[in-house]
Design a protein around this motif. Structure first.
Motif, PDB file in Angstrom:
ATOM      1  N   THR A 157      43.702  51.879  40.808  1.00 56.87           N
ATOM      2  CA  THR A 157      44.269  50.646  41.363  1.00 56.87           C
ATOM      3  C   THR A 157      44.279  49.557  40.297  1.00 56.87           C
ATOM      4  OG1 THR A 157      43.365  51.244  43.505  1.00 56.87           O
ATOM      5  CG2 THR A 157      44.058  48.972  43.228  1.00 56.87           C
ATOM      6  N   PHE A 158      43.192  49.477  39.544  1.00 55.88           N
ATOM      7  CA  PHE A 158      43.104  48.488  38.460  1.00 55.88           C
ATOM      8  C   PHE A 158      44.198  48.745  37.414  1.00 55.88           C
ATOM      9  CE2 PHE A 158      40.859  47.136  34.442  1.00 55.88           C
ATOM     10  CZ  PHE A 158      41.075  45.789  34.635  1.00 55.88           C
ATOM     11  N   PHE A 159      44.380  50.026  37.074  1.00 60.08           N
ATOM     12  CA  PHE A 159      45.445  50.423  36.143  1.00 60.08           C
ATOM     13  C   PHE A 159      46.813  49.992  36.672  1.00 60.08           C
ATOM     14  CE2 PHE A 159      44.996  54.033  32.883  1.00 60.08           C
ATOM     15  CZ  PHE A 159      44.017  53.330  32.215  1.00 60.08           C
ATOM     16  N   ASN A 160      47.022  50.262  37.955  1.00 60.07           N
ATOM     17  CA  ASN A 160      48.313  49.930  38.557  1.00 60.07           C
ATOM     18  C   ASN A 160      48.581  48.439  38.523  1.00 60.07           C
ATOM     19  OD1 ASN A 160      49.144  52.522  39.085  1.00 60.07           O
ATOM     20  ND2 ASN A 160      48.251  52.582  41.137  1.00 60.07           N
ATOM     21  N   CYS A 161      47.513  47.629  38.621  1.00 59.27           N
ATOM     22  CA  CYS A 161      47.683  46.173  38.510  1.00 59.27           C
ATOM     23  C   CYS A 161      48.128  45.814  37.095  1.00 59.27           C
ATOM     24  CB  CYS A 161      46.378  45.456  38.832  1.00 59.27           C
ATOM     25  SG  CYS A 161      45.961  45.490  40.575  1.00 59.27           S
ATOM     26  N   ILE A 162      47.511  46.452  36.103  1.00 58.74           N
ATOM     27  CA  ILE A 162      47.845  46.127  34.714  1.00 58.74           C
ATOM     28  C   ILE A 162      49.292  46.542  34.411  1.00 58.74           C
ATOM     29  CG2 ILE A 162      47.331  46.599  32.289  1.00 58.74           C
ATOM     30  CD1 ILE A 162      44.431  47.097  33.120  1.00 58.74           C
ATOM     31  N   SER A 163      49.672  47.742  34.859  1.00 64.97           N
ATOM     32  CA  SER A 163      50.992  48.258  34.500  1.00 64.97           C
ATOM     33  C   SER A 163      52.100  47.685  35.374  1.00 64.97           C
ATOM     34  CB  SER A 163      51.008  49.782  34.589  1.00 64.97           C
ATOM     35  OG  SER A 163      50.820  50.178  35.927  1.00 64.97           O
ATOM     36  N   GLY A 164      51.731  46.868  36.359  1.00 60.00           N
ATOM     37  CA  GLY A 164      52.738  46.210  37.179  1.00 60.00           C
ATOM     38  C   GLY A 164      53.159  47.006  38.407  1.00 60.00           C
ATOM     39  N   ASN A 165      52.616  48.205  38.588  1.00 59.68           N
ATOM     40  CA  ASN A 165      52.987  48.989  39.763  1.00 59.68           C
ATOM     41  C   ASN A 165      52.452  48.351  41.042  1.00 59.68           C
ATOM     42  OD1 ASN A 165      52.896  50.848  37.349  1.00 59.68           O
ATOM     43  ND2 ASN A 165      54.008  52.101  38.816  1.00 59.68           N
ATOM     44  N   LEU A 166      51.344  47.607  40.912  1.00 60.03           N
ATOM     45  CA  LEU A 166      50.834  46.813  42.023  1.00 60.03           C
ATOM     46  C   LEU A 166      50.683  45.383  41.531  1.00 60.03           C
ATOM     47  CD1 LEU A 166      47.925  49.078  43.341  1.00 60.03           C
ATOM     48  CD2 LEU A 166      50.098  48.681  44.484  1.00 60.03           C
ATOM     49  N   GLU A 167      50.924  44.432  42.437  1.00 60.22           N
ATOM     50  CA  GLU A 167      50.699  43.056  42.031  1.00 60.22           C
ATOM     51  C   GLU A 167      49.294  42.658  42.486  1.00 60.22           C
ATOM     52  OE1 GLU A 167      52.365  38.739  43.017  1.00 60.22           O
ATOM     53  OE2 GLU A 167      53.935  40.277  42.917  1.00 60.22           O
ATOM     54  N   PRO A 168      48.473  42.139  41.570  1.00 59.71           N
ATOM     55  CA  PRO A 168      47.123  41.764  41.984  1.00 59.71           C
ATOM     56  C   PRO A 168      47.165  40.621  42.997  1.00 59.71           C
ATOM     57  CG  PRO A 168      47.519  41.169  39.678  1.00 59.71           C
ATOM     58  CD  PRO A 168      48.710  41.944  40.141  1.00 59.71           C
ATOM     59  N   THR A 169      46.188  40.626  43.927  1.00 59.88           N
ATOM     60  CA  THR A 169      46.123  39.561  44.930  1.00 59.88           C
ATOM     61  C   THR A 169      45.845  38.226  44.249  1.00 59.88           C
ATOM     62  OG1 THR A 169      45.188  41.240  46.367  1.00 59.88           O
ATOM     63  CG2 THR A 169      45.094  38.969  47.161  1.00 59.88           C
ATOM     64  N   SER A 170      44.943  38.260  43.263  1.00 53.27           N
ATOM     65  CA  SER A 170      44.741  37.061  42.445  1.00 53.27           C
ATOM     66  C   SER A 170      44.208  37.477  41.086  1.00 53.27           C
ATOM     67  CB  SER A 170      43.788  36.089  43.137  1.00 53.27           C
ATOM     68  OG  SER A 170      42.494  36.655  43.174  1.00 53.27           O
ATOM     69  N   GLY A 171      44.192  36.532  40.155  1.00 52.39           N
ATOM     70  CA  GLY A 171      43.724  36.828  38.805  1.00 52.39           C
ATOM     71  C   GLY A 171      44.852  36.755  37.809  1.00 52.39           C
ATOM     72  N   ARG A 172      44.514  36.987  36.547  1.00 49.71           N
ATOM     73  CA  ARG A 172      45.500  36.842  35.484  1.00 49.71           C
ATOM     74  C   ARG A 172      45.395  38.011  34.517  1.00 49.71           C
ATOM     75  NH1 ARG A 172      46.927  32.101  31.992  1.00 49.71           N
ATOM     76  NH2 ARG A 172      44.990  32.514  30.880  1.00 49.71           N
ATOM     77  N   ILE A 173      46.530  38.476  34.038  1.00 54.24           N
ATOM     78  CA  ILE A 173      46.539  39.557  33.046  1.00 54.24           C
ATOM     79  C   ILE A 173      47.312  39.073  31.834  1.00 54.24           C
ATOM     80  CG2 ILE A 173      47.154  41.948  32.568  1.00 54.24           C
ATOM     81  CD1 ILE A 173      47.281  42.306  35.687  1.00 54.24           C
ATOM     82  N   ILE A 174      46.672  39.096  30.681  1.00 53.15           N
ATOM     83  CA  ILE A 174      47.330  38.670  29.453  1.00 53.15           C
ATOM     84  C   ILE A 174      47.454  39.880  28.536  1.00 53.15           C
ATOM     85  CG2 ILE A 174      47.300  37.043  27.511  1.00 53.15           C
ATOM     86  CD1 ILE A 174      47.198  35.590  30.148  1.00 53.15           C
TER      87      ILE A 174
END
Lengths: 335, 241
Positions: free
Chosen positions: B44-61
């Motif tokens: 799930t964390f991977f999917n947030c990074i790769s854009g397959n899932l949008e995180p509920t909150s937080g920031r990815i740089i």
């Protein structure tokens, strides 16, 4: 003389092109020419369908709507405003492409059967609209009675001839252009991205493919070229009505031909139309009186059998046989 | 310098919090591992990074871009590639075709793309399979194809999701060699893996996750000795205090 496999294929292609171009010179019977036109017409619209239905990997079942849009646009422009059908053809294509994009935006989010259902609804919706609208302002749409294009003498500008031969060459050239575009696209980035998005959208996106964008481009192209066939149909028959150009039967037939031939391949829709249309015409001619609609039943039966035994279409077997034949030619020439 | 940084990533599915406050950092040219039991939230964390899932909150740089709301294809274009745990080949196409799709990210021309794809296939030692349809490959070959396709996009950072699951020990050894080879070419790698020995041997740093949270982070030795990690993997009674 020695030929490589590629050269033999090229020679065979050239030969068949020459034969196709010379058919009207040797066959004078207008009835037979008419059958050739029907076959090529279906080759053309199934190839246009293939952009979305084959390469983009979804199943549109409402393509007759684009034929209707093309036919009505050029016919209304011609009959009521005297604008040449050639201009109307382009106008119909552009309107159809825009409508295709508008339809594609929400429906491409749907998967599998839901997309197919949405396109059926769209196709039927367009047909019902044409059936029930008599007039929009001063524009006469004709309602369920359709529109008759009056014959005013052989003329290129008016896209009208008594002889069937000009129509034969026009649809032939249209088909060749569309096939050339298909071949070009399939060998470009667009083709690779379209097929990747059709096979697995998630994997394609992870490789940098904007799946939605390429599907919409495919839809616009498919709608554009299908609408052009609509204009051709109108000028060829000189009479259009919602049931003939926008029916669900026609939508299904386009899809069936491409699927039985082999969707997602360039040759599939060509082979599909070549084998199924003459068969359909024959059953309609000889059995149509006793059992109307039998040709659709036979088409359905063939579809079921092909899906069970040749899910990638009859092109797979035929391509294999053809390749073996070419290989043999090479060895014969060498020895 | 950090090439990828996440700040307080939270991903909720309804009431379930799958990823909780993940702070994560990867430096350029590093190999970083993520470990954790099934359902720990790694994928799930991977999917947030790769854009397959949008995180509920937080920031990815990533590489100076805030990619939190980017779509997967935009992230891939920036140079962040991934593989999928369940491999997703374009089944009816050849190996070369599959990899060429990846190579098209950096070029418009088919010739260039095919050249790059062939290079990549060669690099991963599957050149003799290049004309085989993806559906006819064995599992280890498919895993390699998955990797080849991602690599053909010439990424700066590669996310590997269990590329070694289901492989035999000798195949795992081959895969490890390949991963090190990729890293030697300057590609930063983040890898999720179940098999502890594997990830310990290849990673410079490891993050351990449990129930969506980061429970430990450090060198493989530090993480292996970490109380929380031992508790999560083996149970309370194994913690030596």
């Amino acid at each position: 003389m020695k030929f490589s496999e590629k050269q033999i294929k090229l020679i065979l292609l050239m030969l068949s092109a020459i034969v196709v171009f010379l058919i009207p010179v040797f066959i004078k019977n207008q009835g037979y020419i008419q059958i050739f036109i029907v076959v090529m017409f279906f080759m053309y619209i199934a190839t246009a369908w293939n952009f979305v239905g084959g390469f983009a990997g979804v199943l549109p079942l409402g393509n007759a709507a684009f034929i209707a849009i093309g036919a009505y646009t050029s016919t209304i422009l011609f009959v009521q405003y005297g604008i040449s059908p050639w201009v109307g053809m382009l106008a119909g294509g552009i309107i159809s492409a825009i409508i295709g994009i508008i339809i594609g935006l929400p429906t491409f989010k749907l998967r599998g059967a839901y997309f197919a259902l949405a396109t059926i609804a769209f196709g039927e919706g367009i047909k019902v609209l044409f059936q029930n609208i008599d007039k929009i302002g001063s524009v006469n749409v004709g309602g369920a009675r359709g529109i008759l294009i009056s014959y005013s003498g052989d003329s290129f500008a008016n896209f009208q001839w008594v002889s069937r031969i000009p129509y034969y060459y026009i649809i032939l050239v249209m088909l060749i252009i569309l096939l050339a575009i298909t071949v070009f696209l399939m060998n470009s980035k667009m083709g690779y991205y379209l097929i990747a998005g059709g096979e697995d959208p998630e994997a394609a996106a992870s490789l940098g493919v904007n799946v939605a964008k390429y599907k919409l481009i495919a839809m616009a192209l498919s709608a554009f070229f299908t609408a052009i066939a609509g204009t051709f149909y109108a000028q060829w028959i000189l009479y259009i009505l919602p049931k003939s150009v926008g029916s669900i039967d026609l939508s299904f037939e386009i899809a069936f031909i491409a699927i039985i031939g082999g969707r997602g391949t360039i040759i599939g829709p060509i082979l599909g139309a070549l084998l199924l249309k003459p068969l359909g015409e024959l059953t309609r001619t000889y059995l149509g009186g006793a059992l109307p609609g039998l040709h659709l039943f036979i088409l359905g039966l063939i579809l079921v059998l092909v899906m069970i035994y040749q899910p990638r279409g009859i092109q797979e077997v035929l391509t294999k046989i053809f390749n073996r034949f070419v290989k043999k030619m090479v060895t014969i020439k060498r020895s | 310098m950090a090439i990828l940084k996440t700040e307080k990533i939270i991903k909720k599915f309804g009431g379930l919090v799958a990823v909780k406050n993940m702070d994560f950092e990867v430096n350029e040219k590093e190999i970083v591992g993520i470990i954790g039991a099934n359902g720990a939230g790694k994928t799930t964390f991977f999917n947030c990074i790769s854009g397959n899932l949008e995180p509920t909150s937080g920031r990815i740089i990533f590489d100076g871009h805030n990619i939190t709301k980017y779509k997967p294809y935009q992230i891939a274009k920036l140079g962040l590639a991934r593989t999928f745990q369940v491999v997703k080949p374009f089944a009816n196409k050849t190996v070369l075709y599959n990899v060429t799709v990846g190579a098209f990210v950096k070029t418009q021309h088919k010739k260039d793309a095919i050249e790059k794809a062939e290079e990549t296939i060669n690099f991963l030692n599957i050149y003799e399979k290049k004309n085989v349809l993806a559906k006819n490959l064995t599992l280890p070959e498919r895993k390699r194809l998955e990797l080849a396709r991602a690599l053909a996009t010439r990424p700066k950072l590669l996310l590997l999701d269990e590329v070694m699951a289901g492989l035999r020990p000798d195949e795992i050894k081959d895969m490890l060699k390949i991963i090190e080879k990729i890293n030697n070419h300057g590609v930063t790698i983040v890898i999720i893996e179940h098999i502890m020995q594997v990830i310990m041997s290849v990673s410079k740093r490891i993050y351990a996750m449990n129930f969506g949270e980061k429970i430990a982070c450090g060198t493989p030795e530090e993480v292996a000795k970490n109380k929380n990690v031992i508790k999560a993997y083996l149970g309370d009674e194994y913690v030596i205090s």
